[in-house]
Design a protein around this motif. Sequence first.
Motif, mmCIF file in Angstrom:
data_model
loop_
_atom_site.group_PDB
_atom_site.id
_atom_site.type_symbol
_atom_site.label_atom_id
_atom_site.label_comp_id
_atom_site.label_asym_id
_atom_site.label_seq_id
_atom_site.Cartn_x
_atom_site.Cartn_y
_atom_site.Cartn_z
ATOM 1 N N LEU A 1 0.827 -1.213 0.000
ATOM 2 C CA LEU A 1 0.000 0.000 0.000
ATOM 3 C C LEU A 1 0.862 1.264 0.000
ATOM 4 N N PRO A 2 1.692 1.465 -1.023
ATOM 5 C CA PRO A 2 2.526 2.663 -1.054
ATOM 6 C C PRO A 2 1.745 3.924 -1.435
ATOM 7 N N LEU A 3 2.239 5.066 -0.952
ATOM 8 C CA LEU A 3 1.768 6.394 -1.367
ATOM 9 C C LEU A 3 0.242 6.490 -1.318
ATOM 10 N N GLU A 4 -0.387 6.895 -2.437
ATOM 11 C CA GLU A 4 -1.830 7.150 -2.443
ATOM 12 C C GLU A 4 -2.682 5.902 -2.222
ATOM 13 N N ILE A 5 -2.125 4.723 -2.451
ATOM 14 C CA ILE A 5 -2.931 3.500 -2.372
ATOM 15 C C ILE A 5 -3.468 3.283 -0.958
ATOM 16 N N LYS A 6 -2.699 3.657 0.047
ATOM 17 C CA LYS A 6 -3.131 3.440 1.428
ATOM 18 C C LYS A 6 -4.504 4.070 1.678
ATOM 19 N N ASP A 7 -4.653 5.350 1.378
ATOM 20 C CA ASP A 7 -5.926 6.031 1.642
ATOM 21 C C ASP A 7 -7.052 5.484 0.770
ATOM 22 N N LEU A 8 -6.749 5.191 -0.485
ATOM 23 C CA LEU A 8 -7.765 4.634 -1.374
ATOM 24 C C LEU A 8 -8.229 3.265 -0.889
ATOM 25 N N PHE A 9 -7.283 2.459 -0.434
ATOM 26 C CA PHE A 9 -7.613 1.115 0.048
ATOM 27 C C PHE A 9 -8.436 1.183 1.330
ATOM 28 N N GLU A 10 -8.049 2.049 2.254
ATOM 29 C CA GLU A 10 -8.802 2.177 3.503
ATOM 30 C C GLU A 10 -10.210 2.705 3.237
ATOM 31 N N GLU A 11 -10.333 3.621 2.305
ATOM 32 C CA GLU A 11 -11.642 4.161 1.928
ATOM 33 C C GLU A 11 -12.523 3.057 1.346
ATOM 34 N N TRP A 12 -11.924 2.216 0.514
ATOM 35 C CA TRP A 12 -12.652 1.095 -0.086
ATOM 36 C C TRP A 12 -13.048 0.077 0.981
ATOM 37 N N LEU A 13 -12.136 -0.247 1.887
ATOM 38 C CA LEU A 13 -12.444 -1.181 2.966
ATOM 39 C C LEU A 13 -13.630 -0.709 3.797
ATOM 40 N N ALA A 14 -13.613 0.575 4.167
ATOM 41 C CA ALA A 14 -14.685 1.120 4.998
ATOM 42 C C ALA A 14 -16.041 1.028 4.302
ATOM 43 N N ALA A 15 -16.033 1.175 2.971
ATOM 44 C CA ALA A 15 -17.287 1.136 2.217
ATOM 45 C C ALA A 15 -17.741 -0.281 1.913
ATOM 46 N N GLU A 16 -16.793 -1.168 1.547
ATOM 47 C CA GLU A 16 -17.137 -2.510 1.075
ATOM 48 C C GLU A 16 -17.108 -3.573 2.173
ATOM 49 N N HIS A 17 -16.220 -3.397 3.160
ATOM 50 C CA HIS A 17 -16.070 -4.413 4.207
ATOM 51 C C HIS A 17 -15.906 -3.741 5.576
ATOM 52 N N PRO A 18 -16.910 -2.966 5.999
ATOM 53 C CA PRO A 18 -16.788 -2.222 7.259
ATOM 54 C C PRO A 18 -16.621 -3.114 8.479
ATOM 55 N N ASP A 19 -17.104 -4.350 8.399
ATOM 56 C CA ASP A 19 -17.027 -5.253 9.545
ATOM 57 C C ASP A 19 -15.608 -5.722 9.842
ATOM 58 N N ARG A 20 -14.730 -5.642 8.856
ATOM 59 C CA ARG A 20 -13.368 -6.137 9.076
ATOM 60 C C ARG A 20 -12.291 -5.114 8.721
ATOM 61 N N ALA A 21 -12.682 -3.893 8.398
ATOM 62 C CA ALA A 21 -11.727 -2.889 7.937
ATOM 63 C C ALA A 21 -10.604 -2.643 8.938
ATOM 64 N N ARG A 22 -10.970 -2.451 10.228
ATOM 65 C CA ARG A 22 -9.950 -2.160 11.230
ATOM 66 C C ARG A 22 -9.011 -3.343 11.423
ATOM 67 N N ARG A 23 -9.539 -4.546 11.408
ATOM 68 C CA ARG A 23 -8.690 -5.725 11.597
ATOM 69 C C ARG A 23 -7.730 -5.898 10.423
ATOM 70 N N VAL A 24 -8.225 -5.726 9.203
ATOM 71 C CA VAL A 24 -7.356 -5.865 8.031
ATOM 72 C C VAL A 24 -6.177 -4.903 8.120
ATOM 73 N N MET A 25 -6.453 -3.633 8.407
ATOM 74 C CA MET A 25 -5.369 -2.655 8.452
ATOM 75 C C MET A 25 -4.437 -2.907 9.638
ATOM 76 N N SER A 26 -4.960 -3.413 10.734
ATOM 77 C CA SER A 26 -4.103 -3.753 11.868
ATOM 78 C C SER A 26 -3.112 -4.843 11.483
ATOM 79 N N LEU A 27 -3.585 -5.874 10.789
ATOM 80 C CA LEU A 27 -2.717 -6.968 10.378
ATOM 81 C C LEU A 27 -1.721 -6.518 9.307
ATOM 82 N N VAL A 28 -2.175 -5.654 8.406
ATOM 83 C CA VAL A 28 -1.271 -5.113 7.383
ATOM 84 C C VAL A 28 -0.116 -4.370 8.050
ATOM 85 N N ARG A 29 -0.438 -3.557 9.043
ATOM 86 C CA ARG A 29 0.612 -2.802 9.748
ATOM 87 C C ARG A 29 1.538 -3.727 10.538
ATOM 88 N N GLN A 30 0.992 -4.814 11.056
ATOM 89 C CA GLN A 30 1.846 -5.770 11.763
ATOM 90 C C GLN A 30 2.846 -6.424 10.813
#
Length: 363
Positions: free
Chosen positions: A271-300
């Motif tokens: 998720l370099p540069l602009e992709i991070k925000d676009l991906f998080e925006e998409w997660l929140a819209a398409e998969h709100p139930d797991r958005a926080r967990r996905v990004m937590s694991l990505v950061r780990q």
Amino acid sequence: MVAPANLPGHPPSSARGRGAKSNRTGRFESQVSEAFDDGWGEEEEPAQIATVLQPMKSRTIIARNDSPDVGFESSINPYRGCSHGCIYCYARPAHTYLGHSAGLDFETKIYFKPEAGKLLERELSRPKYVPKVIHIGGDTDPYQPDEKTLRVTRAVLETLARFRHPFSIITKSNLITRDLDILGPMGQAGLARAAVSITSLDHRLSRSMEPRAATPKRRLDAVRQLAAAGVPTTVMFAPSIPSLNDHEMEAVLEAAAAAGASTAGYVAVRLPLEIKDLFEEWLAAEHPDRARRVMSLVRQMRGGAAYSTEWGKRMTGEGPVAEVMSQRFRLARTRFGLDRKLAPLDLSQFAVPAKAGDQLSLF
């Protein structure tokens, strides 16, 4: 500059059949445009944004890189931008160099190189040219929908075949089967191999992540046809996204083996540069139930950040989450017989074809 949502010239926050949820301003633009709801408009159905094709002039067609992570030195990208619309695509930030957004612009403002075949012929004909395996599609997909009529990738393949020049090609489109008349003989001669990216067998998830790419079923059929034609074929489980599609890794590799794939590879989500925000925006819209967990694991997997550029770790990540993913892949690849080593492509067959009027050799 701030513009209200859905004004002319400012794409809506949701577009039918597209991956990105917005058109966030690129980092090289002098003005910032941001959509907002002023409360005056009624809720509207998602709009449909047309694809705009633009020819692109180039002086050369072969790009070169020295990255130790990508596995090739020479590449050809017949297109810039990609209407497949994969939300995770690492090529999105490159569109900002053209003054566009990495969001919806990347999916709807597509540049193509109409002279690609002729440029390649000129480069391969140079007396000092030294052949190296050329990878096609390392940036954006060479078989996106408009290739069906533009035939830019087809012209590249025809040129490579005439020169007996080895190449590899990667796609997530079954349009690649159109060119089996070239890929088959070149593959059998040790001059070509293919890779097909399959990120999920779940039609709904695939449609969400990759709205205009071929369905998983059609990609598996492409693998089947390529293998049957004698083309060594790799299936790429890329990207592997923790808590979103990574649980399908074994199932995808099993299906790939059944379809005749020779090998498999994977890449952890990047998720370099602009992709991070676009991906998080998409997660929140398409998969709100797991958005926080996905990004937590990505950061780990990335030392606490959304992305790390460190060589040797960009493609796989690091830490316990990344190690488990890597171990699962290695075990599954072995279990399904996808760990074989492919023979190197044959550089010795390269030859500049004779042209009309060339003097014939006396010996």
